[in-house]
Design an enzyme around this catalytic site. Structure first.
Site, PDB file in Angstrom:
ATOM      1  N   HIS A 363       6.876   1.042   7.610  1.00 33.87           N
ATOM      2  CA  HIS A 363       6.007   0.652   6.498  1.00 33.87           C
ATOM      3  C   HIS A 363       6.751   0.276   5.238  1.00 33.87           C
ATOM      4  O   HIS A 363       6.116  -0.017   4.219  1.00 33.87           O
ATOM      5  CB  HIS A 363       5.023   1.775   6.169  1.00 33.87           C
ATOM      6  CG  HIS A 363       3.889   1.878   7.128  1.00 33.87           C
ATOM      7  ND1 HIS A 363       2.733   1.144   7.005  1.00 33.87           N
ATOM      8  CD2 HIS A 363       3.748   2.602   8.259  1.00 33.87           C
ATOM      9  CE1 HIS A 363       1.922   1.429   7.992  1.00 33.87           C
ATOM     10  NE2 HIS A 363       2.514   2.317   8.784  1.00 33.87           N
ATOM     11  N   LYS A 554      -3.915   0.267  -7.382  1.00 32.74           N
ATOM     12  CA  LYS A 554      -2.981   0.674  -6.335  1.00 32.74           C
ATOM     13  C   LYS A 554      -2.083   1.763  -6.908  1.00 32.74           C
ATOM     14  O   LYS A 554      -2.109   2.016  -8.107  1.00 32.74           O
ATOM     15  CB  LYS A 554      -2.143  -0.516  -5.865  1.00 32.74           C
ATOM     16  CG  LYS A 554      -1.522  -1.324  -7.023  1.00 32.74           C
ATOM     17  CD  LYS A 554      -0.786  -2.561  -6.539  1.00 32.74           C
ATOM     18  CE  LYS A 554      -1.699  -3.694  -6.155  1.00 32.74           C
ATOM     19  NZ  LYS A 554      -1.485  -4.185  -4.807  1.00 32.74           N
ATOM     20  N   ARG A 555      -1.281   2.402  -6.063  1.00 30.41           N
ATOM     21  CA  ARG A 555      -0.336   3.384  -6.570  1.00 30.41           C
ATOM     22  C   ARG A 555       0.510   2.765  -7.679  1.00 30.41           C
ATOM     23  O   ARG A 555       0.801   1.559  -7.641  1.00 30.41           O
ATOM     24  CB  ARG A 555       0.587   3.858  -5.440  1.00 30.41           C
ATOM     25  CG  ARG A 555      -0.113   4.696  -4.393  1.00 30.41           C
ATOM     26  CD  ARG A 555      -0.595   6.009  -4.934  1.00 30.41           C
ATOM     27  NE  ARG A 555       0.504   6.860  -5.312  1.00 30.41           N
ATOM     28  CZ  ARG A 555       0.646   8.125  -4.948  1.00 30.41           C
ATOM     29  NH1 ARG A 555      -0.267   8.692  -4.188  1.00 30.41           N
ATOM     30  NH2 ARG A 555       1.681   8.832  -5.342  1.00 30.41           N
ATOM     31  N   LYS A 560       5.529  -2.516  -7.589  1.00 30.06           N
ATOM     32  CA  LYS A 560       4.209  -3.149  -7.684  1.00 30.06           C
ATOM     33  C   LYS A 560       3.999  -3.799  -9.057  1.00 30.06           C
ATOM     34  O   LYS A 560       3.096  -4.591  -9.247  1.00 30.06           O
ATOM     35  CB  LYS A 560       3.118  -2.125  -7.385  1.00 30.06           C
ATOM     36  CG  LYS A 560       3.105  -1.647  -5.920  1.00 30.06           C
ATOM     37  CD  LYS A 560       2.002  -0.629  -5.693  1.00 30.06           C
ATOM     38  CE  LYS A 560       1.977  -0.048  -4.285  1.00 30.06           C
ATOM     39  NZ  LYS A 560       1.291  -0.916  -3.298  1.00 30.06           N
ATOM     40  N   THR A 662      -2.782  -3.892   1.587  1.00 31.40           N
ATOM     41  CA  THR A 662      -4.105  -4.071   2.193  1.00 31.40           C
ATOM     42  C   THR A 662      -5.141  -4.221   1.090  1.00 31.40           C
ATOM     43  O   THR A 662      -6.216  -4.766   1.327  1.00 31.40           O
ATOM     44  CB  THR A 662      -4.485  -2.876   3.096  1.00 31.40           C
ATOM     45  OG1 THR A 662      -4.207  -1.667   2.387  1.00 31.40           O
ATOM     46  CG2 THR A 662      -3.699  -2.917   4.395  1.00 31.40           C
ATOM     47  N   LYS A 666      -8.709  -6.469   0.940  1.00 31.67           N
ATOM     48  CA  LYS A 666     -10.036  -5.961   0.549  1.00 31.67           C
ATOM     49  C   LYS A 666     -10.611  -6.799  -0.590  1.00 31.67           C
ATOM     50  O   LYS A 666     -11.788  -7.148  -0.597  1.00 31.67           O
ATOM     51  CB  LYS A 666      -9.935  -4.514   0.061  1.00 31.67           C
ATOM     52  CG  LYS A 666      -9.412  -3.536   1.074  1.00 31.67           C
ATOM     53  CD  LYS A 666      -9.036  -2.222   0.372  1.00 31.67           C
ATOM     54  CE  LYS A 666      -8.161  -1.368   1.249  1.00 31.67           C
ATOM     55  NZ  LYS A 666      -7.545  -0.253   0.492  1.00 31.67           N
TER      56      LYS A 666
END
Ligand SMILES: *Cc1c(COP(=O)(O)O)cnc(C)c1O
Length: 826
Positions: A363, A554-555, A560, A662, A666
């Site tokens: 991952h 998100k985290r 990110k 993901t 969504k």
């Protein structure tokens, strides 16, 4: 009534009045309440028990059919599952949503209110756990035999609150109000040995592991119903307990404290989910936790196998064990131990069985997230496993020597043991070596696995490597999360999309249909209104419900790049002060996400976002144009409320760092237009939706690799880009954003972007990001163009259904056959 399989009276009730009777029965018999004295929580529990009744009926039939047909099965090992709230999902799987709503109405209750009483199951941190649940849900919906294994954590990641902009972590006691879903299975318990020492045998490979401490794992089965079909699989979650004899023995000798201490140690193992996404920590307990989970699960798999089969060689023919990331990689050594030490299988045969049974999903490429355990720690906790790993490594390095005679570097790269002091056990290498299939989770990620992270493994075993692009469940992320849009779609093209997301393609035919466009837009507006209300409730601020909703949820992680988003907000703020009409339409920028408790820069980013949000909110010159809100305690339920209202989906990770994502899928499914980098599954989304319909920007993975080689200096960018420099200086050097607080609060953020070399290329991508995002804000005003982009995101997102993901795993790795239970449909 058919003996063992006779359903309860209530499981047969299909009408609203029948369901109502079931609720009233459970309220009285299980909760000892009359309708008059019942609280909302009581009603929720009674309703949950009423639907569970039916699910259990399907579960029994499904499992009975699997056993009778001795089906080949998948075993999915994952340290995390993130299902969210289950009441509506279970009702929908039974086709009972309307019936239940009606039944509750006659009792003066509202299903939506009631389902808010449920707490999200605290069994996951983020994307990895959510993927595990989407895959389990799709497997059941497609009728494939599968069992998930995990841990029944008492406390989830943590509950997030903000105090003065700081993240406060509180224990997530998700089971506080009871857990109506899992079924306790005391008969499914296993003994797990730990610590102890080795007694040498003739050869290293048959020494004995003695004087171990023992822990008991007990199963709790969480049903996984397929959507509108007869199948119900389950996830078996282990809780840890002291061995029974322990208490008494110590207790009788007057060693009360000793007994309690031992008991506490044993129970600690399943106490908390490590709230770390990506970064690794908590060493010894985490290792014990992983082993506990792996050992219980494998013993369980072998026990089930033994009931139906004679020869161990058959195991790979009837089972595949999928490792969800490296967390369960110990399973490779544990299966060897169980087969060799316990079952007396020869080493060679056991290795053959093992390497034909496991498959591994990677991952992440982030080096700090690749699990490694120090050899001394490993030796203390799992001495026998260390010996087994050395033995595996010994054989493997001989093979490497045959393939590349005399090339020491290859051996060093490939070894299961990393040299250094201390030496480290590389769990990812163990997983690759012990598996017949290894996959990444998007096309780019899988390619980078072969080219970079596992390059030498790929040279040695090219046939082992696969790609399986992640997916999301259309039931969870459209049907249940976004009823207004689901209704509009179903009215237009029927409801086959629920089971075949490619059906959404038909919406392309309605692209020019004004009636459909209007309905599509209205659904979004309705969701935005609901979200504005939620923001009012959660944050106490009023926001413009017509503003463009731009979300990064998100985290919190440097890769990110929430700080890239933030820097642009500060730059926009400056532009708005110069020109109040700079933005063509009001914009609402939302953040949500947790930072790992030990991740200081992530926490500093949270603090900085709050500081900026707060300042803008108090500035009448801009607050009608630009708003920033940070919603607390991001989780599945909150995601299901934000995503339907989102219009711009921020997917701005440094290229090459987001394995798949993901959240991007969504949001696209719900009509948010992607603003993103050429990374992870964004690339495949762009290929499906058409690049011209996304807002893409920034450096690509190849270019970033080159820059790392050539040497990249954020100071150059800082020197040449006045708007960026001014935004960064204003945020991190002026007292404007944090009046009355120490001036150096945001300095760590500044340092990582400048002195520490900007490892995530925030400065390098700033300009492209600012331009592209501002272009998106402009296009938004052209409603027709915007609706086209948004609609095409929905219409062309079918590939990203987790049903497709599961079908690919089934075809290339799991080799399952759907079990038809239709004869059993009642
Ligand atoms: C989907 C999801 C994630 C993953 O989001 P990414 O944007 O892919 O990182 C994390 N947390 C929750 C609660 C989710 O539903």
């Amino acid at each position: 009534m058919t003996g063992q399989l006779s359903p309860s009276v209530f499981a047969q009730a299909k009408t609203a009045s029948g369901f109502r009777d079931a609720i009233l029965f459970y309220l009285r018999a299980h909760l000892a309440r009359t309708p008059k004295g019942a609280s909302l929580r009581d009603w929720w529990m009674a309703t949950a028990l009423a639907v569970r009744d039916r699910i259990v009926e399907r579960l029994l039939r499904t499992q009975d059919a699997y056993k009778r047909r001795r089906v080949r099965s998948l075993y999915y090992l994952s340290m995390e599952y993130f299902p969210g709230k289950l009441l509506k999902s279970y009702l929908a799987s039974e086709g009972l949503l309307e019936t239940a709503a009606e039944a509750l109405e006659t009792l003066g209750l509202d299903l939506d209110r009631l389902s808010e009483e449920e707490r999200d199951m605290g069994l996951g941190n983020g994307g990895l756990g959510r993927l595990a649940w989407c895959l389990m849900e799709s497997l059941a919906t497609l009728g494939y035999p599968a069992i998930g294994y995990g841990i029944y954590y008492e406390f989830g990641a943590f509950r997030q609150r903000f105090e003065n902009g700081h993240q406060i972590e509180e224990p997530d006691e998700w089971r506080e109000r009871g857990d109506p879903w899992t079924i306790l299975r005391p008969s499914r318990s296993h003994k797990v040995p730990l610590y102890g020492r080795l007694e040498q045998g003739q050869q290293t490979r048959n020494s004995r592991w003695v004087h171990t401490k023992e822990i008991i794992g007990i199963g709790h089965d969480l049903p996984v119903p397929g959507h509108r079909n007869p199948t119900v699989n389950f996830v078996r979650l282990w809780s840890s307990h002291p061995p029974e004899e322990l208490d008494l023995e110590a207790f009788n000798q007057g060693g009360y404290f000793e007994a309690v201490r031992e008991k506490t140690f044993c129970e600690t193992i399943s106490k908390i989910l490590y709230p770390n996404d990506k970064t690794e920590s908590g060493k010894e307990l985490r290792l014990v936790q992983q082993y506990f989970f792996v050992s219980c699960s494998l013993q369980d798999i072998l026990r089930r196998f033994r009931r139906l089969h004679e020869e161990w060689e058959v195991l790979p023919d009837v089972a595949t064990i999928q490792l969800n990331d490296t967390h369960p990689a110990l399973a490779v050594a544990e299966l060897m131990r169980l087969l060799v030490d316990r079952e007396g299988v020869s080493w060679e045969k056991a290795w053959q069985i093992t390497t034909r049974t496991f498959a591994y999903t990677n991952h992440t490429l982030l080096p700090e997230a690749l699990e490694k355990w120090s050899v001394p720690l490993f030796e203390k906790v799992l001495p026998r496993h260390l010996e087994i790993i050395y033995e595996i490594n010994h054989h493997f390095l001989q093979e490497v020597e045959k393939r590349w005679p005399g090339v020491v570097e290859r051996k060093r790269n490939l070894s299961l043991i990393e040299e250094g002091s201390p030496k480290m056990v590389r769990m990812a290498h163990l997983a690759v070596l012990g598996s017949f299939a290894v996959n990444g989770v998007s096309a780019l990620h899988s390619r980078l696995l072969c080219d970079r992270l596992f390059r030498d493994f790929h040279l040695m075993f090219p046939e082992r490597f696969h790609n399986k692009t992640n997916g999301i469940s259309p039931r969870s992320w459209l049907l249940l999360a976004n009823p207004p849009l689901a209704k509009v779609i179903t009215a237009a093209i029927g409801d086959r999309w629920v089971h075949d997301l490619e059906e959404l393609r038909q919406l392309e035919g309605l692209l020019e249909d004004p009636g459909f466009q209007e309905a599509f837009w209205k659904a979004k507006e309705q969701n935005k209104k609901e979200l504005a209300k939620l923001i009012g409730r959660l944050c106490g601020v009023r926001v413009d419900e017509h503003a463009t909703v731009d979300v990064q949820i998100k985290r919190i992680h440097e890769y990110k790049r929430q700080h890239l988003n933030l820097l642009h907000i500060v730059a926009l703020y400056r532009k708005l002060l110069e020109n109040p009409d700079y933005l063509p339409h009001p914009v609402l920028i939302l953040f949500a996400g947790k930072a790992a408790p030990g991740y200081e820069i992530a926490k500093c980013i949270i603090k900085a976002i709050h500081a900026v949000a707060h300042k803008i909110e108090r500035d009448p010159r801009v607050r009608e144009k630009l708003r920033v809100v940070f919603l607390p305690d991001y989780g599945v339920s909150l995601a299901q409320k934000i995503i339907p209202a989102a219009e711009i989906s921020e997917q701005i990770s440094t290229a090459g760092r987001e394995a798949s994502g993901t959240g991007n899928m969504k949001l696209a499914l719900n009509g948010a237009v992607t603003l993103g980098t050429w990374d992870g599954a964004n690339i495949e989304i762009a290929e499906e939706v058409g690049q011209e319909n996304l807002f893409l920007f920034g450096l690509r993975a190849e270019r970033i690799a080159e820059l790392i080689q050539e040497g990249y200096s954020p100071w150059d960018v800082y020197g040449k880009n006045p708007p960026l420099r001014e935004a960064l200086d204003w945020l991190t050097l002026s007292p404007d954003f944090l009046p009355g607080e120490p001036a150096d609060r945001l300095v760590p953020l500044r340092e990582t972007l400048l002195e520490k070399g900007d490892p995530f290329f925030v400065m390098a991508d700033f300009d492209a990001y600012a331009q592209t995002r501002e272009e998106a804000f402009r296009v938004y005003v052209d409603r027709k163009s915007w609706i086209t982009k948004s609609l095409l995101h929905v219409a062309r997102i079918g590939k990203f259904s987790s049903d497709r993901t599961v079908q690919e795993y089934v075809q290339h790795i799991w080799r399952l056959r759907p079990v038809s239970l239709s004869a059993l449909r009642t």
